[in-house]
Design an enzyme around this catalytic site. Structure first.
Site, PDB file in Angstrom:
ATOM      1  N   ASP A 177       2.177   1.004   4.194  1.00 32.48           N
ATOM      2  CA  ASP A 177       2.456  -0.364   4.631  1.00 32.48           C
ATOM      3  C   ASP A 177       3.112  -0.311   6.018  1.00 32.48           C
ATOM      4  O   ASP A 177       4.017   0.486   6.257  1.00 32.48           O
ATOM      5  CB  ASP A 177       3.374  -1.080   3.633  1.00 32.48           C
ATOM      6  CG  ASP A 177       3.380  -2.574   3.843  1.00 32.48           C
ATOM      7  OD1 ASP A 177       2.850  -3.306   2.980  1.00 32.48           O
ATOM      8  OD2 ASP A 177       3.917  -3.031   4.892  1.00 32.48           O
ATOM      9  N   ASN A 216       0.715  -9.444  -5.254  1.00 32.71           N
ATOM     10  CA  ASN A 216       0.927 -10.850  -4.926  1.00 32.71           C
ATOM     11  C   ASN A 216      -0.416 -11.553  -4.976  1.00 32.71           C
ATOM     12  O   ASN A 216      -1.391 -11.074  -4.373  1.00 32.71           O
ATOM     13  CB  ASN A 216       1.549 -10.978  -3.535  1.00 32.71           C
ATOM     14  CG  ASN A 216       2.929 -10.330  -3.469  1.00 32.71           C
ATOM     15  OD1 ASN A 216       3.687 -10.364  -4.434  1.00 32.71           O
ATOM     16  ND2 ASN A 216       3.255  -9.734  -2.336  1.00 32.71           N
ATOM     17  N   HIS A 232      -4.533  -6.024  -3.013  1.00 37.80           N
ATOM     18  CA  HIS A 232      -3.803  -4.775  -2.778  1.00 37.80           C
ATOM     19  C   HIS A 232      -2.678  -4.626  -3.777  1.00 37.80           C
ATOM     20  O   HIS A 232      -2.021  -5.600  -4.147  1.00 37.80           O
ATOM     21  CB  HIS A 232      -3.275  -4.698  -1.342  1.00 37.80           C
ATOM     22  CG  HIS A 232      -2.545  -5.925  -0.878  1.00 37.80           C
ATOM     23  ND1 HIS A 232      -3.196  -7.070  -0.458  1.00 37.80           N
ATOM     24  CD2 HIS A 232      -1.226  -6.191  -0.789  1.00 37.80           C
ATOM     25  CE1 HIS A 232      -2.308  -7.973  -0.115  1.00 37.80           C
ATOM     26  NE2 HIS A 232      -1.095  -7.482  -0.319  1.00 37.80           N
ATOM     27  N   HIS A 260       0.875  -3.020  -4.152  1.00 39.31           N
ATOM     28  CA  HIS A 260       2.006  -2.412  -3.439  1.00 39.31           C
ATOM     29  C   HIS A 260       2.611  -1.326  -4.325  1.00 39.31           C
ATOM     30  O   HIS A 260       2.872  -1.568  -5.516  1.00 39.31           O
ATOM     31  CB  HIS A 260       3.114  -3.445  -3.190  1.00 39.31           C
ATOM     32  CG  HIS A 260       2.781  -4.525  -2.215  1.00 39.31           C
ATOM     33  ND1 HIS A 260       3.189  -4.497  -0.903  1.00 39.31           N
ATOM     34  CD2 HIS A 260       2.106  -5.689  -2.372  1.00 39.31           C
ATOM     35  CE1 HIS A 260       2.787  -5.600  -0.286  1.00 39.31           C
ATOM     36  NE2 HIS A 260       2.130  -6.346  -1.156  1.00 39.31           N
TER      37      HIS A 260
HETATM   38  P1  AMP Z   1       1.090  -9.394   0.726  1.00 45.53           P
HETATM   39  O1  AMP Z   1       2.230 -10.290   1.102  1.00 45.53           O
HETATM   40  O2  AMP Z   1       1.163  -8.925  -0.679  1.00 45.53           O
HETATM   41  O3  AMP Z   1      -0.241  -9.988   1.106  1.00 45.53           O
HETATM   42  O4  AMP Z   1       1.306  -8.064   1.575  1.00 45.53           O
HETATM   43  C1  AMP Z   1       0.619  -7.731   2.728  1.00 45.53           C
HETATM   44  C2  AMP Z   1       1.201  -6.423   3.184  1.00 45.53           C
HETATM   45  O5  AMP Z   1       0.345  -5.865   4.156  1.00 45.53           O
HETATM   46  C3  AMP Z   1       2.588  -6.550   3.838  1.00 45.53           C
HETATM   47  O6  AMP Z   1       3.523  -5.730   3.150  1.00 45.53           O
HETATM   48  C4  AMP Z   1       2.353  -6.071   5.269  1.00 45.53           C
HETATM   49  O7  AMP Z   1       3.457  -5.335   5.793  1.00 45.53           O
HETATM   50  C5  AMP Z   1       1.119  -5.215   5.123  1.00 45.53           C
HETATM   51  N1  AMP Z   1       0.312  -5.084   6.322  1.00 45.53           N
HETATM   52  C6  AMP Z   1      -0.100  -6.072   7.143  1.00 45.53           C
HETATM   53  N2  AMP Z   1      -0.858  -5.576   8.150  1.00 45.53           N
HETATM   54  C7  AMP Z   1      -0.921  -4.234   7.949  1.00 45.53           C
HETATM   55  C8  AMP Z   1      -1.542  -3.170   8.658  1.00 45.53           C
HETATM   56  N3  AMP Z   1      -2.271  -3.366   9.771  1.00 45.53           N
HETATM   57  N4  AMP Z   1      -1.382  -1.904   8.180  1.00 45.53           N
HETATM   58  C9  AMP Z   1      -0.642  -1.670   7.057  1.00 45.53           C
HETATM   59  N5  AMP Z   1      -0.048  -2.666   6.344  1.00 45.53           N
HETATM   60  C10 AMP Z   1      -0.172  -3.923   6.784  1.00 45.53           C
END
Ligand code: AMP
Ligand code: ZN
Length: 118
Positions: free
Chosen positions: A33, A93, A106, A108
């Site tokens: 992340d 989420n 995804h 986490h």
């Molecule tokens: P969510 O709120 O569950 O949709 O989480 C999205 C996650 O994606 C967040 O924890 C972000 O920090 C992560 N994220 C967003 N862009 C990137 C990226 N380019 N590379 C890695 N993680 C990312």
């Protein structure tokens, strides 16, 4: 493979946007992340575009099971401590009320010694 050209994580799967790879096989990709909430924080995603957990269909069940099965293994590889004194947290989420920001399913995986940021 079914990719959405406007999806950030589909671009990551295709290598169009860089990521720190944790794991890859024919149907699953895992990467760190970019804004970690814990000492260990990575995401496990299906390579095919699935917007949300609620978009999953019965045919996706084996892939979802594999994501869950991979999580503890990759968590340990990434530095999470095993057993009751260690461990990790898994979060999915789903939708705006669920706090979802990126609309490609995804999982986490967060772990490492406390305290965490969030
Ligand atoms: P969510 O709120 O569950 O949709 O989480 C999205 C996650 O994606 C967040 O924890 C972000 O920090 C992560 N994220 C967003 N862009 C990137 C990226 N380019 N590379 C890695 N993680 C990312
Ligand atoms: Zn996608």
């Amino acid at each position: 493979m079914n990719h959405d050209p406007n999806c950030l994580f589909c671009k990551i799967v295709q290598g169009l946007i860089p990521s720190q790879k944790v794991y890859e096989d024919a149907e699953i990709y895992a990467f760190k992340d970019i804004n970690p909430a814990a000492p260990v924080h990575f995401l496990i995603i299906p390579k095919k575009h699935l917007a949300m957990l609620e978009s999953a269909e019965p045919v996706d069940a084996p892939m979802l099971g594999r994501m869950m099965e991979l999580a503890p293994r990759l968590a340990k590889e990434q530095g999470c401590r095993p057993g009751q004194d260690g461990g990790f947290r898994l979060v999915v989420n789903n939708g705006a009320d669920g706090g979802q920001e990126v609309y490609h399913l995804h999982l986490h995986v967060m772990g490492g010694p406390r305290p965490w940021k969030k």
